[in-house]
Design an enzyme around this catalytic site. Structure first.
Site, mmCIF file in Angstrom:
data_model
loop_
_atom_site.group_PDB
_atom_site.id
_atom_site.type_symbol
_atom_site.label_atom_id
_atom_site.label_comp_id
_atom_site.label_asym_id
_atom_site.label_seq_id
_atom_site.Cartn_x
_atom_site.Cartn_y
_atom_site.Cartn_z
ATOM 1 N N GLY A 191 -0.378 -2.861 6.042
ATOM 2 C CA GLY A 191 0.057 -4.024 6.568
ATOM 3 C C GLY A 191 -1.040 -4.933 6.704
ATOM 4 O O GLY A 191 -1.941 -4.889 5.686
ATOM 5 N N THR B 255 0.775 -1.000 0.014
ATOM 6 C CA THR B 255 0.025 -0.027 0.050
ATOM 7 C C THR B 255 0.860 1.188 -0.008
ATOM 8 O O THR B 255 1.983 1.270 0.204
ATOM 9 C CB THR B 255 -0.916 -0.028 1.235
ATOM 10 O OG1 THR B 255 -1.610 -1.102 1.350
ATOM 11 C CG2 THR B 255 -1.881 1.117 1.476
HETATM 12 N N1 ASP Z 1 -3.304 -2.981 4.188
HETATM 13 C C1 ASP Z 1 -3.581 -3.324 2.934
HETATM 14 C C2 ASP Z 1 -4.743 -4.278 3.008
HETATM 15 O O1 ASP Z 1 -4.899 -4.952 3.949
HETATM 16 C C3 ASP Z 1 -2.463 -3.972 2.474
HETATM 17 C C4 ASP Z 1 -0.981 -3.097 2.700
HETATM 18 O O2 ASP Z 1 -0.938 -2.476 3.561
HETATM 19 O O3 ASP Z 1 -0.295 -3.509 1.867
HETATM 20 O O4 ASP Z 1 -5.459 -4.369 2.344
#
Ligand code: ASP
Length: 356
Positions: free
Chosen positions: A272, A220
Site C-alpha cells: 500500500g 508489491t
Molecule cells: N508499499 C510499497 C511502497 O510504498 C508499495 C506497494 O505496496 O506497492 O513502497
C-alpha cells in the site's frame, strides 16, 4: 505463613501456568500417559501481489488469467515446501522469488522506475520463531532482493542494509547480480512517463485523487506462512513507487511496517501507500492488537486496514496468517492480487474486492 503470602504464591503459580501454555496449540498424550508437546500438522500460506485501483473493467481476460496463473504457480511452490516439512522461511523466500522473477509484479523483474529512470528495490524478511529479521533498501543490481534480506538476517550482524553497501554484501555472499537494465520493462517505463506528465499538470489536490498518480504507489509482492513446526515467517519485496525521488524508501523493508512475524501471534506482509504504512506501523500493530488486546487476526487486520490507515489518509492492504493457520487478506482498495492455500491444499485466488 500469613494469608497475603499464600495469596501471592497462588498468583505466582497462576502466572507460571500461563507461561507454559503451548504455542503450537496441539498437545497429545504419549505412551507413558504424560502430556508432551508435538508439532502441529497444520500449515498454511498466503500471498499478495499488490493492492490498488484494480478494476475488472480495466482488465483483459488474458491479463487476468496471467495474474491468476502466476499467483497459483508461486503459492504452490511455497505450499509444497511446507507440505514436505520445510520451513516457513524457505516457503516465503521461494514463493517471493517466483513473483520477483515475473514482470507482472512491482518487485524484482517488474520493478517500477524512479523519477530519474532507475529501479531501486526494497525487501525484508522476518522469522517469527526468534524475531530475527533482515532488510535491504535501494538496491539496483540484486536480482532477488528477498534473498539478500535473508542473507542480512543470517550472515550479518545487522538488520538493515542499503544502497552500495548492501550490494557489496550481496557480492560477498555470492548472490545473483544483474545489470540494472535487467529490470527494464516497457510497461513500467511508460507508467513513469505517464505519471510525470500527469504530475506536470496536477495540483496538490488533483494529484491526491488522480488514480494514475495514486496507484503509482502499488504493486508489491509479499508472503506469510506457517510451517508444521508452528513457526511463522513473513517477507515483502518491492520496487516501491513509480516516480519516487531522493532515494525514497517505503514500508516494505521496514520491519514492523511492511513485514512482521511473531510465533505468538501472526505473520504479516503489507502492500500500500508506504508513507502511511510506516506511520501506522501496520504489520506490528496487527500483531500487537492480538498480543496485548486479545483480538483475533481478522479483527486486528480489519481495525488497522479499514480504520487506522484510512483515518490517516492512506490505503492498501495486508495478507497475514496466525499461529493456528487462520488467514486474513484485508484491503481498502478496489483490488488486491492475492492467494491462499491451507493444510488440505485448498486454494483461493482473488483480485477484486467484489466476488470474482
Ligand atoms: N508499499 C510499497 C511502497 O510504498 C508499495 C506497494 O505496496 O506497492 O513502497
Amino acid at each position: 505463613m500469613n494469608k497475603t503470602l499464600i495469596f501471592l504464591a497462588y498468583i505466582l503459580f497462576l502466572g507460571c501456568k500461563e507461561q507454559t501454555k503451548p504455542i503450537a496449540d496441539i498437545s497429545v498424550t504419549d505412551t507413558k500417559n504424560e502430556k508432551v508437546e508435538k508439532p502441529s500438522e497444520t500449515f498454511g500460506i498466503v500471498i499478495h501481489g499488490g493492492a490498488g485501483t484494480i478494476l475488472k473493467k480495466n482488465m483483459t481476460p488474458e491479463k487476468e488469467a496471467a495474474y491468476k496463473a502466476k499467483l497459483e504457480e508461486a503459492i504452490k511452490v511455497g505450499h509444497t515446501i511446507l507440505k514436505n516439512g520445510g520451513t516457513s522461511l524457505d516457503a516465503v523466500q521461494k514463493t517471493i522469488n517466483i513473483l520477483e522473477d515475473s514482470p507482472l509484479f512491482n518487485a524484482g523483474k517488474g520493478a517500477v522506475f524512479t523519477n530519474t529512470g532507475k529501479n531501486e528495490l526494497d525487501a525484508s524478511i522476518m522469522d517469527g520463531s526468534n524475531l530475527d529479521a533482515g532488510a535491504v533498501a535501494g538496491v539496483t543490481t540484486v536480482k532477488n532482493p528477498i534473498n539478500l534480506a535473508r542473507e542480512v538476517m543470517i550472515n550479518s550482524p545487522h538488520v538493515m542494509l542499503s544502497g552500495a553497501g548492501a550490494e557489496q554484501f550481496a557480492t560477498e555472499r555470492n548472490l545473483k547480480i544483474v545489470d540494472p537494465t535487467y529490470f527494464y520493462t516497457e510497461d513500467r517505463f511508460k507508467s513513469l512517463e505517464r505519471v510525470k506528465e500527469k504530475e506536470k499538470i496536477a495540483t496538490k489536490t488533483t494529484a491526491f485523487y488522480d488514480p494514475m498518480i495514486k496507484d503509482a504507489k502499488f504493486g508489491t509482492v509479499g508472503c506469510a506462512a506457517l510451517d508444521k513446526n508452528g513457526n511463522l515467517a513473513a517477507g515483502t519485496s518491492t520496487g516501491g513507487m513509480t516516480n519516487k525521488k531522493w532515494n525514497r524508501i517505503g514500508d516494505a523493508p521496514i520491519i514492523g511496517a511492511g513485514t512482521y512475524a511473531n510465533n505468538a501471534t501472526c505473520a504479516v506482509s503489507s502492500t500500500g501507500w508506504g508513507e502511511y504504512f510506516i506511520r501506522a506501523m501496520v504489520a506490528h500493530d496487527i500483531s500487537a492488537l492480538m498480543e496485548y488486546k486479545g483480538l483475533s487476526l481478522q479483527e486486528a487486520a480489519t481495525l488497522v486496514i479499514q480504520k487506522k490507515v484510512p483515518d490517516l489518509g492512506g490505503d492498501g492492504g495486508i495478507v497475514a496468517i496466525d499461529h493456528k493457520g487462520n488467514v486474513a487478506m484485508e484491503f481498502n482498495t478496489a483490488g488486491m492480487y492475492r492467494a491462499t492455500m491451507n493444510t488440505e491444499g485448498e486454494i483461493k485466488i482473488g483480485i477484486y474486492k467484489t466476488q470474482e
